[in-house]
Motif scaffolding. Structure first.
Motif, PDB file in Angstrom:
ATOM      1  N   GLY A  68       0.673  -1.262  -0.053  1.00 32.57           N
ATOM      2  CA  GLY A  68      -0.117   0.134  -0.032  1.00 32.57           C
ATOM      3  C   GLY A  68       0.853   1.142  -0.100  1.00 32.57           C
ATOM      4  N   ASP A  69       0.900   2.000   1.132  1.00 35.17           N
ATOM      5  CA  ASP A  69       1.513   3.202   1.123  1.00 35.17           C
ATOM      6  C   ASP A  69       2.707   3.127   2.023  1.00 35.17           C
ATOM      7  N   SER A  70       3.291   1.922   2.222  1.00 38.08           N
ATOM      8  CA  SER A  70       4.284   1.600   2.800  1.00 38.08           C
ATOM      9  C   SER A  70       5.637   0.969   2.133  1.00 38.08           C
ATOM     10  N   ALA A  71       6.801   1.417   2.065  1.00 42.52           N
ATOM     11  CA  ALA A  71       7.947   0.756   1.382  1.00 42.52           C
ATOM     12  C   ALA A  71       8.935   0.195   2.346  1.00 42.52           C
ATOM     13  N   ARG A  72       8.826  -1.390   2.536  1.00 35.71           N
ATOM     14  CA  ARG A  72       9.654  -1.806   3.490  1.00 35.71           C
ATOM     15  C   ARG A  72      10.881  -2.307   2.819  1.00 35.71           C
ATOM     16  N   ILE A  73      12.232  -1.597   3.561  1.00 33.78           N
ATOM     17  CA  ILE A  73      13.587  -2.005   3.026  1.00 33.78           C
ATOM     18  C   ILE A  73      13.986  -3.193   3.496  1.00 33.78           C
ATOM     19  N   GLU A  74      14.134  -4.170   2.999  1.00 29.50           N
ATOM     20  CA  GLU A  74      14.500  -5.487   3.842  1.00 29.50           C
ATOM     21  C   GLU A  74      16.154  -5.809   3.754  1.00 29.50           C
ATOM     22  N   ARG A  75      16.754  -5.226   2.679  1.00 32.52           N
ATOM     23  CA  ARG A  75      18.020  -5.341   2.411  1.00 32.52           C
ATOM     24  C   ARG A  75      18.712  -4.437   1.523  1.00 32.52           C
ATOM     25  N   VAL A  76      20.001  -4.132   1.653  1.00 31.61           N
ATOM     26  CA  VAL A  76      20.743  -3.316   0.608  1.00 31.61           C
ATOM     27  C   VAL A  76      21.997  -4.281  -0.015  1.00 31.61           C
ATOM     28  N   GLU A  77      21.758  -4.341  -1.129  1.00 30.07           N
ATOM     29  CA  GLU A  77      22.685  -4.755  -2.294  1.00 30.07           C
ATOM     30  C   GLU A  77      23.769  -3.954  -2.865  1.00 30.07           C
ATOM     31  N   PHE A  78      25.027  -4.406  -3.019  1.00 30.44           N
ATOM     32  CA  PHE A  78      26.049  -3.677  -3.912  1.00 30.44           C
ATOM     33  C   PHE A  78      26.326  -4.202  -5.115  1.00 30.44           C
ATOM     34  N   GLY A  79      26.730  -3.160  -5.855  1.00 24.11           N
ATOM     35  CA  GLY A  79      27.426  -3.525  -7.246  1.00 24.11           C
ATOM     36  C   GLY A  79      28.609  -2.947  -7.381  1.00 24.11           C
ATOM     37  N   ARG A  80      29.294  -3.133  -8.799  1.00 25.21           N
ATOM     38  CA  ARG A  80      30.547  -2.640  -8.955  1.00 25.21           C
ATOM     39  C   ARG A  80      30.329  -1.127  -9.469  1.00 25.21           C
ATOM     40  N   ASN A  81      31.230   0.023  -9.367  1.00 28.77           N
ATOM     41  CA  ASN A  81      31.141   1.167  -9.747  1.00 28.77           C
ATOM     42  C   ASN A  81      32.016   1.165 -11.112  1.00 28.77           C
ATOM     43  N   VAL A  82      31.206   1.594 -12.110  1.00 31.20           N
ATOM     44  CA  VAL A  82      31.828   1.625 -13.330  1.00 31.20           C
ATOM     45  C   VAL A  82      31.750   2.987 -13.973  1.00 31.20           C
ATOM     46  N   ARG A  83      31.719   4.033 -13.074  1.00 32.46           N
ATOM     47  CA  ARG A  83      31.368   5.200 -13.666  1.00 32.46           C
ATOM     48  C   ARG A  83      32.867   5.695 -14.485  1.00 32.46           C
ATOM     49  N   ALA A  84      34.035   5.345 -14.238  1.00 33.86           N
ATOM     50  CA  ALA A  84      35.136   5.648 -14.842  1.00 33.86           C
ATOM     51  C   ALA A  84      35.357   4.964 -16.073  1.00 33.86           C
ATOM     52  N   THR A  85      34.741   3.717 -16.128  1.00 33.50           N
ATOM     53  CA  THR A  85      35.197   2.825 -17.204  1.00 33.50           C
ATOM     54  C   THR A  85      34.148   2.624 -18.159  1.00 33.50           C
ATOM     55  N   ASP A  86      32.889   2.617 -18.062  1.00 34.57           N
ATOM     56  CA  ASP A  86      31.743   2.251 -18.858  1.00 34.57           C
ATOM     57  C   ASP A  86      31.583   3.321 -19.649  1.00 34.57           C
ATOM     58  N   SER A  87      31.472   2.918 -21.045  1.00 35.78           N
ATOM     59  CA  SER A  87      31.270   4.060 -22.051  1.00 35.78           C
ATOM     60  C   SER A  87      30.186   5.106 -21.901  1.00 35.78           C
ATOM     61  N   ALA A  88      28.955   4.336 -21.627  1.00 37.46           N
ATOM     62  CA  ALA A  88      27.876   5.200 -21.609  1.00 37.46           C
ATOM     63  C   ALA A  88      27.881   6.113 -20.370  1.00 37.46           C
ATOM     64  N   ALA A  89      28.823   5.735 -19.335  1.00 37.50           N
ATOM     65  CA  ALA A  89      28.739   6.332 -17.978  1.00 37.50           C
ATOM     66  C   ALA A  89      29.528   7.433 -18.315  1.00 37.50           C
ATOM     67  N   ARG A  90      30.533   7.336 -19.098  1.00 36.50           N
ATOM     68  CA  ARG A  90      31.693   8.228 -19.216  1.00 36.50           C
ATOM     69  C   ARG A  90      31.040   9.671 -20.278  1.00 36.50           C
ATOM     70  N   ALA A  91      30.380   9.142 -21.107  1.00 38.11           N
ATOM     71  CA  ALA A  91      29.460   9.954 -22.091  1.00 38.11           C
ATOM     72  C   ALA A  91      28.492  10.843 -21.243  1.00 38.11           C
ATOM     73  N   GLU A  92      27.833  10.232 -20.430  1.00 44.20           N
ATOM     74  CA  GLU A  92      26.839  10.922 -19.415  1.00 44.20           C
ATOM     75  C   GLU A  92      27.380  11.964 -18.874  1.00 44.20           C
ATOM     76  N   PHE A  93      28.674  11.521 -17.991  1.00 47.54           N
ATOM     77  CA  PHE A  93      29.182  12.722 -17.443  1.00 47.54           C
ATOM     78  C   PHE A  93      29.813  13.630 -18.015  1.00 47.54           C
ATOM     79  N   ALA A  94      30.334  13.205 -19.387  1.00 52.12           N
ATOM     80  CA  ALA A  94      31.108  14.375 -20.148  1.00 52.12           C
ATOM     81  C   ALA A  94      30.119  15.253 -20.834  1.00 52.12           C
ATOM     82  N   GLU A  95      28.963  14.796 -21.362  1.00 53.28           N
ATOM     83  CA  GLU A  95      28.152  15.508 -22.082  1.00 53.28           C
ATOM     84  C   GLU A  95      26.808  16.231 -21.468  1.00 53.28           C
ATOM     85  N   SER A  96      26.668  15.713 -20.237  1.00 55.92           N
ATOM     86  CA  SER A  96      25.268  16.325 -19.618  1.00 55.92           C
ATOM     87  C   SER A  96      25.576  16.524 -18.300  1.00 55.92           C
ATOM     88  N   ILE A  97      26.387  15.788 -17.416  1.00 55.89           N
ATOM     89  CA  ILE A  97      26.430  16.174 -15.981  1.00 55.89           C
ATOM     90  C   ILE A  97      27.657  17.136 -15.679  1.00 55.89           C
TER      91      ILE A  97
END
Length: 221
Positions: free
Chosen positions: A55-84
């Motif tokens: 309903g109107d409640s969001a129950r957060i049961e766990r936090v999961e982690f992934g790798r940061n590819v901000r400096a290596t992924d081509s889409a990420a590099r383009a997003e930062f350079a062109e927009s951010i």
């Protein structure tokens, strides 16, 4: 920054309930990252929120982690350079600033959640007291409130729950505060977020095994 996913819908009056295990999982990781932060290196700590909507409640049961590819992924590099960077400043040229979750890790998190009957509800990330760590280049003080960059990310990912954990060192102690935000469906030229009430679950050892507290428990030594 996150890979974009299909937006979720949620009621405007939603409350966020953060389970103690999810809270401690992120705090443990955030504290390790915080201790590694130094001037010029604003390392990030980012997680994916997994849980259930009731309903109107969001129950957060766990936090999961992934790798940061901000400096290596081509889409990420383009997003930062062109927009951010053009929108939010040259500080975001620093490859240590910002986050882009590896798409294969995000897919793994989504599939694992589905196997447990859960959903990805949103994101969580660290705001350190960067203005104290890098006094020359820290910029405006951070807090549990979103920056303009955060708002941009929240609107573009479309996830209903986005938690910010602010960590600050004071008098040799560490303090933390939490806030939750949901993107407001508005013109992308003027992105906005609304604050959501957050409820933090007590750790299991503080619940007195389900028994009501007595006067003995509340006596002051």
């Amino acid at each position: 920054m996150m890979n974009r996913t299909s937006p979720c819908t949620c009621p405007d009056s939603m409350h966020v309930f953060l389970e103690s295990t999810a809270c401690s999982t992120f705090l443990d990781a955030a504290l390790r990252v915080y201790e590694a932060i130094k001037p010029g290196c604003p390392y990030s700590c980012f997680g994916v929120l997994v849980g259930r909507m009731h309903g109107d409640s969001a129950r957060i049961e766990r936090v999961e982690f992934g790798r940061n590819v901000r400096a290596t992924d081509s889409a990420a590099r383009a997003e930062f350079a062109e927009s951010i960077v053009p929108s939010f400043g040259t500080a975001y040229e620093n490859p240590h600033r910002g986050w882009w979750c590896d798409s294969t890790d995000l897919l793994r998190i989504m599939r694992d959640a589905e196997l447990d009957g859960l959903d990805i509800l949103g994101s969580i990330h660290l705001h350190p007291d960067w203005h104290n760590i890098d006094s020359l280049g820290g910029g405006p003080p951070l807090s549990e409130h979103p920056t303009r960059m955060d708002t941009y990310v929240f609107v573009n990912t479309g996830w209903p729950v986005n938690l910010i954990c602010y960590l600050e060192r004071r008098n040799c102690n560490m303090y933390h505060s939490w806030a939750a935000w949901t993107p407001h469906p508005a013109d992308h030229s003027n992105p906005r977020c609304h604050a959501l009430p957050v409820r933090l679950a007590l750790p299991a050892h503080a619940r007195h095994n389900g028994q009501p507290a007595t006067a003995r428990h509340m006596e002051v030594p």
